[in-house]
Design an enzyme around this catalytic site. Structure first.
Site, PDB file in Angstrom:
ATOM      1  N   ILE A   1       0.666  -1.213   0.397  1.00  0.00           N
ATOM      2  CA  ILE A   1      -0.184  -0.401  -0.098  1.00  0.00           C
ATOM      3  C   ILE A   1       1.001   1.099  -0.345  1.00  0.00           C
ATOM      4  O   ILE A   1       1.978   0.734   0.985  1.00  0.00           O
ATOM      5  CB  ILE A   1      -1.197   0.105   1.579  1.00  0.00           C
ATOM      6  CG1 ILE A   1      -2.314  -1.286   1.156  1.00  0.00           C
ATOM      7  CG2 ILE A   1      -2.088   1.040   1.291  1.00  0.00           C
ATOM      8  CD1 ILE A   1      -3.440  -1.751   2.270  1.00  0.00           C
ATOM      9  N   LEU A   2       1.153   1.906  -1.008  1.00  0.00           N
ATOM     10  CA  LEU A   2       1.760   2.886  -1.323  1.00  0.00           C
ATOM     11  C   LEU A   2       1.151   4.233  -0.730  1.00  0.00           C
ATOM     12  O   LEU A   2       0.113   4.565  -0.417  1.00  0.00           O
ATOM     13  CB  LEU A   2       1.824   3.625  -2.390  1.00  0.00           C
ATOM     14  CG  LEU A   2       2.658   1.848  -2.884  1.00  0.00           C
ATOM     15  CD1 LEU A   2       1.919   2.285  -4.888  1.00  0.00           C
ATOM     16  CD2 LEU A   2       3.716   2.072  -2.790  1.00  0.00           C
TER      17      LEU A   2
ATOM     18  N   HIS B   1      -4.694  -4.960 -11.385  1.00  0.00           N
ATOM     19  CA  HIS B   1      -5.662  -5.948 -10.381  1.00  0.00           C
ATOM     20  C   HIS B   1      -6.070  -6.404 -10.705  1.00  0.00           C
ATOM     21  O   HIS B   1      -7.014  -6.829 -11.827  1.00  0.00           O
ATOM     22  CB  HIS B   1      -6.362  -4.323  -9.620  1.00  0.00           C
ATOM     23  CG  HIS B   1      -7.026  -4.660  -8.661  1.00  0.00           C
ATOM     24  ND1 HIS B   1      -6.623  -5.535  -7.559  1.00  0.00           N
ATOM     25  CD2 HIS B   1      -8.441  -5.393  -8.198  1.00  0.00           C
ATOM     26  CE1 HIS B   1      -7.185  -5.894  -6.641  1.00  0.00           C
ATOM     27  NE2 HIS B   1      -8.855  -5.948  -7.458  1.00  0.00           N
TER      28      HIS B   1
HETATM   29  C1  GRF Z   1      -1.374 -11.096 -10.610  1.00  0.00           C
HETATM   30  O1  GRF Z   1      -2.216 -11.464 -10.600  1.00  0.00           O
HETATM   31  C2  GRF Z   1      -1.767  -9.296 -10.547  1.00  0.00           C
HETATM   32  O2  GRF Z   1      -3.224  -9.035 -11.328  1.00  0.00           O
HETATM   33  C3  GRF Z   1      -1.109  -9.023  -9.281  1.00  0.00           C
HETATM   34  O3  GRF Z   1      -0.559  -9.512  -8.525  1.00  0.00           O
HETATM   35  C4  GRF Z   1      -0.366 -10.358  -9.159  1.00  0.00           C
HETATM   36  C5  GRF Z   1       1.444 -11.215  -9.234  1.00  0.00           C
HETATM   37  O4  GRF Z   1       1.318 -11.904  -9.782  1.00  0.00           O
HETATM   38  N1  GRF Z   1      -1.726  -7.328  -8.308  1.00  0.00           N
HETATM   39  P1  GRF Z   1       3.219 -11.960 -11.012  1.00  0.00           P
HETATM   40  O5  GRF Z   1       4.023 -11.431 -10.365  1.00  0.00           O
HETATM   41  O6  GRF Z   1       2.705 -10.547 -11.881  1.00  0.00           O
HETATM   42  O7  GRF Z   1       3.327 -13.019 -11.642  1.00  0.00           O
END
Ligand code: GRF
Length: 201
Positions: A92-93, A109
């Protein structure tokens, strides 16, 4: 040549999809660095293998969010990026950090925002019984998992889905939609007006 810094916390499969697409399509960009808040992030080895500078700013070593974000910001800014890409960056930023990168920081997301913010989005979707789920790429604002939406892709939720099968179906789309959105930014095709993103042709 636009410079991109990618932030990860783990696996880094989205980072990998962006790097691979950029190389394959010969984007006019430099992936200036991949930075993780965890030393054990698997994605760091992939980036290093591609000759991309990597750095680790360990969140656990800082007393509070403000001091971590300040350290992270100065590390990022060493690479003078035009765009900061959050790719599975699990933090969280602070508002100050987000403001510093306003209009030049993207996040992915795994849900159709504004539904299902936060963690465990696939289980949230299963629990809600929705028939469509998906993924969103958005500009980052101070409110978690909000911010102007650049792109979304929906996938069906099937009768016998588990968190695993559903997340796999979404991830396939993540790896397509995120490189596409990053390229649109790089090409200067994204603009934000009244909280909405316009993508020019
Ligand atoms: C992905 O599902 C992304 O949408 C979410 O966390 C996951 C990260 O996966 N924020 P990766 O590290 O890109 O493989």
């Amino acid at each position: 040549m636009k410079k991109i810094v990618i932030l990860i916390s783990g696996r880094g499969s989205n980072m990998q999809a962006i790097v691979e697409t950029a190389l394959a399509q010969q984007w006019p960009v430099q992936i200036a660095a991949v930075i993780s808040n965890r030393a054990d992030a698997a994605g760091l080895a992939y980036a290093a293998g591609k000759g991309i500078p990597t750095a680790v700013v360990v969140s656990k070593q800082f007393a509070d969010r403000e001091s971590f974000d300040a350290a992270l910001q100065s590390k990022i800014d060493e690479f003078a990026p035009d765009l900061v890409v959050l790719a599975g960056f699990m933090r969280i930023l602070t508002a100050g950090f987000v403001k510093h990168y306003a209009g030049r920081m993207l996040n992915i997301h795994p849900s159709l925002l504004p539904s299902f913010v936060g963690l465990g989005t696939h289980q949230q979707a299963l629990d809600a019984g929705v028939k469509l789920h998906g993924v969103t790429v958005h500009f980052v604002t101070a409110e978690l998992d909000h911010g102007p939406i650049v792109a979304q892709v929906a996938v069906p939720v099937l009768e016998d889905d588990t968190e695993d099968t559903l997340s796999q179906r979404v991830l396939v789309q993540e790896h397509l939609i995120y490189p596409q959105a990053v390229l649109q930014f790089v090409e200067g095709r994204l603009s934000i007006k009244d909280g909405r993103v316009h993508v020019s042709k």
